[in-house]
Design a protein around this motif. Sequence first.
Motif, short mmCIF file in Angstrom:
data_model
loop_
_atom_site.label_atom_id
_atom_site.label_comp_id
_atom_site.label_asym_id
_atom_site.label_seq_id
_atom_site.Cartn_x
_atom_site.Cartn_y
_atom_site.Cartn_z
N UNK A 101 -5.89 -20.93 -11.27
CA UNK A 101 -5.18 -20.05 -12.21
C UNK A 101 -4.46 -20.97 -13.19
N UNK A 102 -3.95 -20.40 -14.25
CA UNK A 102 -3.17 -21.22 -15.18
C UNK A 102 -2.01 -21.89 -14.45
N UNK A 103 -1.35 -21.15 -13.57
CA UNK A 103 -0.21 -21.71 -12.84
C UNK A 103 -0.59 -22.83 -11.89
N UNK A 104 -1.73 -22.66 -11.18
CA UNK A 104 -2.12 -23.71 -10.24
C UNK A 104 -2.60 -24.97 -10.97
N UNK A 105 -3.16 -24.80 -12.15
CA UNK A 105 -3.59 -25.97 -12.92
C UNK A 105 -2.37 -26.74 -13.42
N UNK A 106 -1.37 -26.04 -13.97
CA UNK A 106 -0.15 -26.72 -14.43
C UNK A 106 0.53 -27.39 -13.23
N UNK A 107 0.58 -26.70 -12.11
CA UNK A 107 1.17 -27.26 -10.90
C UNK A 107 0.48 -28.56 -10.51
N UNK A 108 -0.85 -28.56 -10.53
CA UNK A 108 -1.60 -29.75 -10.12
C UNK A 108 -1.38 -30.91 -11.10
N UNK A 109 -1.22 -30.60 -12.38
CA UNK A 109 -0.92 -31.65 -13.36
C UNK A 109 0.42 -32.31 -13.01
N UNK A 110 1.39 -31.49 -12.65
CA UNK A 110 2.70 -32.01 -12.28
C UNK A 110 2.61 -32.81 -10.98
N UNK A 111 1.80 -32.33 -10.03
CA UNK A 111 1.62 -33.06 -8.78
C UNK A 111 1.01 -34.45 -9.04
#
Length: 187
Positions: free
Chosen positions: A36-46
Amino acid sequence: MRLIFTPILLLFAAITTNSQNKLPYYEIPQEAEEFTAGTVVSRMIDGLGFRYYWATDGLTEEDLEYKPSTEAKTAGETIDHVLSLSIVIKNAALKVPHKEVKSEMTFAEKRKATLENLKLASDIFRKSTDVSQHKIIFGEKEHPLWNAINGPIADATWHAGQLASFRRASGNPINSKINHFTGTVRQ
């Protein structure tokens, strides 16, 4: 009985305290089950958190003072900048206006705060169902989340790479067992 119980209790207390003090991003957390858009942004931060963790792990005072030229910032000044960027990212996740916090912190405190800011933001974005609601807010001016991606997230990732290069140049390279592709540490 008391002689046996006391050392066991002390060992348990030490293990509990150590696990509570463990910083995020020794390894990248397990990936989300769906894109999802949220999980992709989250993974970038990870990914940023993992790179920053290892770029700053075990830095010495000599490393913190290193700079490649007289015009450049020191590694310590770069760490200050990444801390500031992590606050912008966290505030966008929390949907609150950015407010620069100036305080005297040790390197260890800055590192911990940066990693915790990134972890909090990642956790929030991972659960977000509408990332368009997360904005970077500077005073009265609001910027869409797009700006967080090409702004503070990309900028902080760039600086994590600089820190890795700086420490290599100052004679203290990063752990050779880390794998940036998998986000793990070889044993």
